[in-house]
Design a protein around this motif. Structure first.
Motif: not given
Length: 442
Positions: A217-219, A221-224, A297-300
């Motif tokens: 899992f690329k970081p 992808w978490a941003d997206e 942002p990731w957790v949100a």
């Protein structure tokens, strides 16, 4: 750092609960978990993914504002040797059998088409595995005029994610986000005619080892928001294997096949929320929105997607919780009610507590989160800082975290923000909390 809020004191379930499901469904889940000596979570999650696939877009939950179809992307996180593959493949047997029949029917129709002409037949897929993005888009396009579901199953989901890494520059992530949301999208390729996917519905099921998460899992992808659209099944404790010489009871296999057969004939069901269920959902959404305001942002993004996933999960819960009589010698009945009950929503909320916690643990395995685990002392200090003084209860705090009351008192005494206020905890005894001290001194 993953921000901690007051809800963190409510310990999430250690496994996916099953109390809200029909007794026969509970029996199937427990039996498969016992025979394969694996975490019950593997079985429960696979059951939901398979049922979601069979139901497809025939099931729709309307919450008064939005419609949600019950597609799930489920990733089982467990180390090698935890037996996450064999039981899922056993549950997939009815799907494999149906796919084999569809292949046979398509071949017959295609031979007839080549011989006599007419309209070229289209293969109606139920499951795919090692498929390229282009291949998947074609399968989805072929299903545009149906409400049937599609399952992408990969024993090791890392292979699927690696394929996405290779194709990422072509905007595959954006397309997968549209697929998850059921949003129409175009596909343009130099080597293919343009396509328009107007009715996507895709469930995904597979497993991954914890040590492979950071590379899979690329970081970005978490941003997206791609990472947060999955439900992670991440058991904290795995059962010890006793290597029992037991096999699946034919009664449970029969019951499971009966369920899948009846579900394959399901008609359109537009589910609505009862007044009580809507109250619970509203409270849950407000709670997650409140936590989201203090989160990174990731957790949100996990919290915002949980508000969508609970409706998808609850729609399948309604199917699996049906208490209506199945008739003599039968195990499963389709619900006739279109109303989500208070109990079904309460159960689904409890399941989301589990998935929320697993989502946080999964993020910690990704790059940038591996070293941010809070110590118990840091957790207590953070909670003390965020809790209104008059609501602080040291005993409940200690019980929730699993430490002694004296330990919590010591950390509270050291919290600089409390020193100098009218409830200075430096005057507390070991057996006294802030509220009792205040009551004694007022």
């Amino acid at each position: 750092m993953i921000n901690i809020t007051s809800h963190s004191l409510e310990a999430p379930p250690h496994e996916i609960p099953i109390w809200g499901l029909r007794l026969e469904v509970q029996g199937i889940i427990n039996h498969y978990a016992e025979v394969f000596e694996c975490s019950r979570d593997f079985i429960t999650a696979a059951v939901y993914a398979i049922v979601s696939t069979i139901c497809g877009k025939h099931i729709e939950l309307f919450d008064g504002k939005y419609n949600n179809n019950p597609n799930h992307w489920i990733c089982v996180v467990a180390p090698s040797g935890s037996n996450k593959s064999a039981p899922i493949k056993a549950l997939l047997e009815p799907i494999f059998k149906e796919e084999k029949l569809r292949i046979k029917k398509f071949k017959e129709e295609y031979r007839e088409y080549k011989k006599n002409g007419g309209e070229e037949p289209v293969r109606d897929r139920l499951i795919v595995s090692d498929v390229t993005p282009e291949g998947l888009y074609q399968v989805l396009a072929d299903k545009d005029n149906t409400k049937a579901g599609l399952l992408l199953y990969r024993d090791e989901i890392k292979g699927f994610l690696d394929d996405m890494n290779r194709y990422n520059s072509s905007g595959e992530i954006s397309n997968y986000l549209s697929i998850y949301d059921g949003t129409p999208f175009p596909v343009d390729r130099k080597t293919q005619e343009p396509q328009w996917i107007s009715n996507p519905f895709l469930c995904i099921l597979g497993g991954i080892q914890p040590r492979a998460i950071a590379n899979a899992f690329k970081p970005s992808w978490a941003d997206e928001g791609f990472v947060q659209r999955w439900l992670y099944v991440y058991p904290q404790v795995l059962p010890e294997k006793e290597y029992k010489d037991n096999v699946l009871d034919e009664m449970y296999k029969t019951a499971w096949y009966e369920m899948t057969d009846k579900l394959s004939a399901i008609g359109d069901m537009k589910l609505l929320l009862s007044t009580e269920a809507k109250v619970l959902l509203t409270e849950f959404n407000k709670e997650t929105a409140k936590k989201e305001r203090d989160a990174d942002p990731w957790v949100a993004s996990i919290l915002s997607k949980i508000r969508i996933q609970i409706e998808k999960w609850c729609a399948i819960t309604h199917i699996l919780s049906c208490g209506e009589s199945a008739g003599a010698g039968q195990y499963f009945a389709l619900p006739t009610s279109m109303i989500i009950s208070e109990e079904e929503m309460r159960y689904s909320i409890e399941c989301m507590r589990y998935f929320e916690d697993c989502g946080y643990r999964m993020l910690k395995q990704m790059k940038g989160y591996s070293s941010n685990e809070m110590t118990k002392a840091q957790l207590i200090a953070e909670l003390v800082k965020r809790t209104e003084r008059q609501k602080l209860n040291i005993q409940k705090l200690a019980d929730a975290i699993g430490v002694s009351r004296q330990y919590v008192s010591k950390i509270v005494n050291q919290a600089s923000e409390l020193r100098g206020c009218t409830c200075d905890t430096s005057q507390l005894t070991d057996n006294e909390d802030v509220n009792s001290w205040r009551n004694r001194n007022l």
